[in-house]
Design a protein around this motif. Structure first.
Motif, mmCIF file in Angstrom:
data_model
loop_
_atom_site.group_PDB
_atom_site.id
_atom_site.type_symbol
_atom_site.label_atom_id
_atom_site.label_comp_id
_atom_site.label_asym_id
_atom_site.label_seq_id
_atom_site.Cartn_x
_atom_site.Cartn_y
_atom_site.Cartn_z
ATOM 1 N N GLY A 25 10.981 10.854 -0.171
ATOM 2 C CA GLY A 25 11.746 10.293 -1.277
ATOM 3 C C GLY A 25 11.171 8.984 -1.779
ATOM 4 N N ILE A 26 10.778 8.139 -0.862
ATOM 5 C CA ILE A 26 10.174 6.851 -1.236
ATOM 6 C C ILE A 26 8.840 7.088 -1.935
ATOM 7 C CG2 ILE A 26 9.075 4.770 -0.291
ATOM 8 C CD1 ILE A 26 11.305 4.881 1.906
ATOM 9 N N VAL A 27 8.028 7.940 -1.354
ATOM 10 C CA VAL A 27 6.693 8.185 -1.895
ATOM 11 C C VAL A 27 6.768 8.805 -3.285
ATOM 12 C CG1 VAL A 27 4.570 9.510 -1.567
ATOM 13 C CG2 VAL A 27 5.611 8.335 0.381
ATOM 14 N N VAL A 28 7.620 9.781 -3.475
ATOM 15 C CA VAL A 28 7.679 10.468 -4.769
ATOM 16 C C VAL A 28 8.172 9.536 -5.876
ATOM 17 C CG1 VAL A 28 9.988 11.529 -4.733
ATOM 18 C CG2 VAL A 28 8.093 12.741 -5.787
ATOM 19 N N LYS A 29 9.008 8.579 -5.529
ATOM 20 C CA LYS A 29 9.467 7.606 -6.532
ATOM 21 C C LYS A 29 8.333 6.716 -7.009
ATOM 22 C CE LYS A 29 14.312 7.359 -5.275
ATOM 23 N NZ LYS A 29 15.365 6.586 -4.625
ATOM 24 N N VAL A 30 7.363 6.459 -6.150
ATOM 25 C CA VAL A 30 6.243 5.596 -6.513
ATOM 26 C C VAL A 30 5.099 6.414 -7.127
ATOM 27 C CG1 VAL A 30 4.503 3.980 -5.620
ATOM 28 C CG2 VAL A 30 6.839 3.909 -4.735
ATOM 29 N N VAL A 31 4.740 7.499 -6.487
ATOM 30 C CA VAL A 31 3.575 8.293 -6.904
ATOM 31 C C VAL A 31 3.908 9.188 -8.101
ATOM 32 C CG1 VAL A 31 1.913 10.047 -6.147
ATOM 33 C CG2 VAL A 31 2.594 8.217 -4.585
ATOM 34 N N VAL A 40 0.722 12.251 0.656
ATOM 35 C CA VAL A 40 0.923 10.876 1.134
ATOM 36 C C VAL A 40 2.004 10.849 2.219
ATOM 37 C CG1 VAL A 40 1.679 8.550 0.496
ATOM 38 C CG2 VAL A 40 0.111 9.805 -0.993
ATOM 39 N N ALA A 41 3.081 11.579 2.005
ATOM 40 C CA ALA A 41 4.160 11.620 3.004
ATOM 41 C C ALA A 41 3.637 12.162 4.336
ATOM 42 C CB ALA A 41 5.323 12.452 2.495
ATOM 43 N N GLN A 42 2.794 13.177 4.264
ATOM 44 C CA GLN A 42 2.210 13.736 5.485
ATOM 45 C C GLN A 42 1.336 12.687 6.180
ATOM 46 O OE1 GLN A 42 3.543 16.428 6.278
ATOM 47 N NE2 GLN A 42 2.288 17.114 7.936
ATOM 48 N N VAL A 62 13.492 1.605 13.101
ATOM 49 C CA VAL A 62 12.441 2.598 12.900
ATOM 50 C C VAL A 62 12.447 3.052 11.440
ATOM 51 C CG1 VAL A 62 11.637 4.905 13.522
ATOM 52 C CG2 VAL A 62 12.503 3.372 15.292
ATOM 53 N N THR A 63 13.629 3.212 10.882
ATOM 54 C CA THR A 63 13.754 3.639 9.489
ATOM 55 C C THR A 63 13.105 2.623 8.549
ATOM 56 O OG1 THR A 63 15.802 4.791 10.034
ATOM 57 C CG2 THR A 63 15.405 4.342 7.717
ATOM 58 N N THR A 64 13.366 1.360 8.772
ATOM 59 C CA THR A 64 12.777 0.309 7.940
ATOM 60 C C THR A 64 11.268 0.288 8.094
ATOM 61 O OG1 THR A 64 14.789 -1.009 8.114
ATOM 62 C CG2 THR A 64 12.781 -2.169 7.475
ATOM 63 N N TRP A 65 10.795 0.435 9.301
ATOM 64 C CA TRP A 65 9.368 0.451 9.578
ATOM 65 C C TRP A 65 8.704 1.618 8.844
ATOM 66 C CZ3 TRP A 65 6.510 3.435 13.560
ATOM 67 C CH2 TRP A 65 5.221 2.935 13.802
ATOM 68 N N ALA A 66 9.291 2.796 8.958
ATOM 69 C CA ALA A 66 8.749 3.985 8.295
ATOM 70 C C ALA A 66 8.785 3.829 6.777
ATOM 71 C CB ALA A 66 9.525 5.225 8.724
ATOM 72 N N ALA A 67 9.869 3.272 6.264
ATOM 73 C CA ALA A 67 10.006 3.082 4.816
ATOM 74 C C ALA A 67 8.949 2.108 4.300
ATOM 75 C CB ALA A 67 11.410 2.577 4.483
ATOM 76 N N THR A 68 8.674 1.078 5.056
ATOM 77 C CA THR A 68 7.661 0.099 4.668
ATOM 78 C C THR A 68 6.278 0.741 4.625
ATOM 79 O OG1 THR A 68 8.961 -1.700 5.605
ATOM 80 C CG2 THR A 68 6.610 -2.123 5.269
ATOM 81 N N ILE A 69 5.957 1.509 5.643
ATOM 82 C CA ILE A 69 4.662 2.191 5.679
ATOM 83 C C ILE A 69 4.562 3.169 4.507
ATOM 84 C CG2 ILE A 69 3.244 3.844 6.977
ATOM 85 C CD1 ILE A 69 4.316 2.468 9.553
ATOM 86 N N ALA A 70 5.639 3.910 4.247
ATOM 87 C CA ALA A 70 5.641 4.885 3.152
ATOM 88 C C ALA A 70 5.415 4.202 1.811
ATOM 89 C CB ALA A 70 6.959 5.657 3.139
ATOM 90 N N ARG A 72 4.016 1.267 1.183
ATOM 91 C CA ARG A 72 2.661 0.712 1.106
ATOM 92 C C ARG A 72 1.628 1.798 0.828
ATOM 93 N NH1 ARG A 72 3.046 -3.440 6.199
ATOM 94 N NH2 ARG A 72 4.245 -5.047 5.114
ATOM 95 N N ARG A 73 1.754 2.929 1.522
ATOM 96 C CA ARG A 73 0.829 4.046 1.315
ATOM 97 C C ARG A 73 0.928 4.580 -0.107
ATOM 98 N NH1 ARG A 73 -2.695 7.384 4.429
ATOM 99 N NH2 ARG A 73 -2.905 6.283 6.375
ATOM 100 N N ALA A 74 2.150 4.692 -0.613
ATOM 101 C CA ALA A 74 2.352 5.210 -1.970
ATOM 102 C C ALA A 74 1.736 4.275 -3.001
ATOM 103 C CB ALA A 74 3.841 5.404 -2.235
ATOM 104 N N VAL A 75 1.940 2.989 -2.832
ATOM 105 C CA VAL A 75 1.364 2.006 -3.749
ATOM 106 C C VAL A 75 -0.163 2.066 -3.671
ATOM 107 C CG1 VAL A 75 1.105 -0.472 -4.205
ATOM 108 C CG2 VAL A 75 3.379 0.509 -3.801
ATOM 109 N N ASP A 76 -0.701 2.193 -2.479
ATOM 110 C CA ASP A 76 -2.153 2.318 -2.323
ATOM 111 C C ASP A 76 -2.680 3.531 -3.078
ATOM 112 O OD1 ASP A 76 -2.231 0.082 -0.693
ATOM 113 O OD2 ASP A 76 -2.480 1.218 1.179
#
Length: 98
Positions: A25-31, A40-42, A62-70, A72-76
């Motif tokens: 969900g986070i990734v698709v909103k950015v990408v 990217v999610a994978q 853990v949720t916040t950590w995962a969301a942050t990584i997601a 950052r990866r999406a923005v990259d």
């Protein structure tokens, strides 16, 4: 996360089931592109598996950590795609002027 860090595949499976929808969900909103977002999610989920030992509970959930990584990866991914487009446009402009 301790179990995941020690290679427990069942613990990772539970983590995956719990976090994959949020990560996607986070990734698709950015990408904005579904196929790229799935990729990217994978990648993010693989990162969570590989970096599980780096997780620190005192720094956040853990949720916040995962969301942050997601995020950052999406923005990259978006930045990388934009840079590729910019290079193509610059190359086309150079070819047009010669």
């Amino acid at each position: 996360m301790r179990k995941v860090a020690h290679g427990d595949k069942q613990a990772f499976s539970a983590l995956y089931d719990a976090l994959a929808p949020l990560v996607f969900g986070i990734v698709v909103k950015v990408v904005r592109d579904r196929a790229q977002s799935e990729e990217v999610a994978q990648e993010v989920m693989i990162d969570l598996w590989r970096q599980a030992a780096r997780y620190r509970a005192d720094a956040g959930s853990v949720t916040t950590w995962a969301a942050t990584i997601a995020h950052r990866r999406a923005v990259d991914r978006v930045r990388s795609a934009q840079a590729a487009t910019d290079r193509e446009h610059a190359q086309a402009a150079r070819e047009h002027t010669t």
